[in-house]
Design a protein around this motif. Sequence first.
Motif, short mmCIF file in Angstrom:
data_model
loop_
_atom_site.label_atom_id
_atom_site.label_comp_id
_atom_site.label_asym_id
_atom_site.label_seq_id
_atom_site.Cartn_x
_atom_site.Cartn_y
_atom_site.Cartn_z
N VAL A 30 0.80 -1.22 0.00
CA VAL A 30 0.00 0.00 0.00
C VAL A 30 0.84 1.27 0.00
N ALA A 31 2.17 1.18 0.25
CA ALA A 31 2.94 2.41 0.37
C ALA A 31 4.42 2.12 0.20
N ALA A 32 5.17 3.19 0.06
CA ALA A 32 6.63 3.09 -0.03
C ALA A 32 7.28 4.43 0.29
N THR A 33 8.55 4.35 0.64
CA THR A 33 9.39 5.53 0.78
C THR A 33 10.81 5.15 0.38
N ASP A 34 11.59 6.14 0.01
CA ASP A 34 12.98 5.91 -0.38
C ASP A 34 13.72 7.24 -0.21
N ALA A 35 14.98 7.14 0.22
CA ALA A 35 15.80 8.35 0.37
C ALA A 35 15.99 9.06 -0.95
N ALA A 36 15.96 8.29 -2.05
CA ALA A 36 16.05 8.88 -3.39
C ALA A 36 14.63 9.15 -3.89
N GLN A 37 14.24 10.41 -3.89
CA GLN A 37 12.87 10.77 -4.29
C GLN A 37 12.58 10.41 -5.75
N SER A 38 13.65 10.22 -6.52
CA SER A 38 13.46 9.84 -7.92
C SER A 38 12.79 8.48 -8.06
N ARG A 39 12.76 7.68 -6.99
CA ARG A 39 12.14 6.36 -7.05
C ARG A 39 10.62 6.42 -6.92
N ARG A 40 10.10 7.60 -6.63
CA ARG A 40 8.65 7.75 -6.47
C ARG A 40 7.91 7.29 -7.72
N ASP A 41 8.33 7.76 -8.88
CA ASP A 41 7.62 7.41 -10.11
C ASP A 41 7.68 5.92 -10.39
N ALA A 42 8.83 5.30 -10.10
CA ALA A 42 8.96 3.86 -10.33
C ALA A 42 7.99 3.09 -9.43
N PHE A 43 7.86 3.52 -8.17
CA PHE A 43 6.93 2.83 -7.27
C PHE A 43 5.49 3.00 -7.73
N LEU A 44 5.10 4.24 -8.05
CA LEU A 44 3.71 4.48 -8.43
C LEU A 44 3.36 3.81 -9.76
N ALA A 45 4.35 3.64 -10.64
CA ALA A 45 4.11 2.89 -11.87
C ALA A 45 3.85 1.42 -11.57
N ALA A 46 4.57 0.88 -10.59
CA ALA A 46 4.40 -0.53 -10.23
C ALA A 46 3.19 -0.75 -9.33
N CYS A 47 2.81 0.28 -8.60
CA CYS A 47 1.73 0.16 -7.62
C CYS A 47 0.86 1.42 -7.71
N PRO A 48 0.02 1.52 -8.73
CA PRO A 48 -0.74 2.76 -8.98
C PRO A 48 -1.65 3.17 -7.83
N ASP A 49 -2.10 2.22 -7.04
CA ASP A 49 -2.99 2.55 -5.92
C ASP A 49 -2.23 2.84 -4.63
#
Length: 342
Positions: A30-49
């Motif tokens: 249901v969620a994620a975080t990463d020190a590299a904010q650039s990973r936000r798009d990769a997570f939301l692409a893999a987990c749109p909800d």
Amino acid sequence: MLRGAFIGFGNVAANGHMPGWRAREDVRIVAATDAAQSRRDAFLAACPDGQWFDTVDDLLACEQLDFVDICAPPGSHAALIGRALDSGLHVLSEKPLVTRVDDAARLASAAARAGRVLHAVHNWLHAPICLEISALVDGGAVGAVRSVRWRTLRTQPATAVSAPGVANWRVDPKLAGGGVLFDHGWHALYCVARWAGVPSRVSARLETRRFHDQPLEDTATLDLETASGLSRIFLTWAADERSNTIEVEGEQGQIHVADDSVVLKSSAQQRRWTSPSLSEGSHHPDWFGGVVADFLAATASGGKGNLDEALLCARLIDAAQRSSAAGAPVALAGWQPSLRGA
């Protein structure tokens, strides 16, 4: 339905872990975080909800969770595991579980006090070849195991998704904890101990053969003494080829693995077959399904066989580092883990 979140969403999370979680109907990321904010798009692409949080604090404070999957660099594992346990969550963490043996014991106690599972990603035990070796050993195909010889050859350190200002955390000692011993040695140690038993003494030599611009060992040789014999692990990032070989010597036969080739020779039979190579890729999404199953079973039962494996690995790596520094063997005494299948 268990609700989980990633702490760290680099290559192994996106390409290894996420497919395993998505294959389950009883888990939802249901969620994620990463020190590299650039990973936000990769997570939301893999987990749109899913929901993205800018910090670990925000994730732990704002999201109702049952567990976290930690895929951050190893140097951060101890602090992240501690915070997750303090928040009442089960924890699955990439290897190495921690980079200091004292942290391993402390966090195991914290997990016991919290009544939560602390589980390391020991995915190589779920590789088809390693599953076959375990089945052969458990079935008595070669009799009692006397020794294992494990050889991992790589031409360079694997490349990781970087944190800000770090080209590759695997070659930063503060983030990686160590070199090839932590990166590949952790896998080799839990597999060898699974088949040959718990070592009582370690002799090790850590070297830098090629990558002299990096303050880490690129080659490690470990001799592990067990009640039944002597096993050896050789690991290097300084080879001219990428390959894995495993030899299991038993009282009644041998198992020999060279990449995708498996040969069994015993007093009762001789067989040769092929299996997916241990050298294929680095994320192994097909192996992660077994890790998920073990982790979820542990959350239901409270089992800690995997944690005992991880504690053993931490102790063996610490002993190997001390042995190499002293130029002498180091004994392990006073603790006998209950390894799965042992």
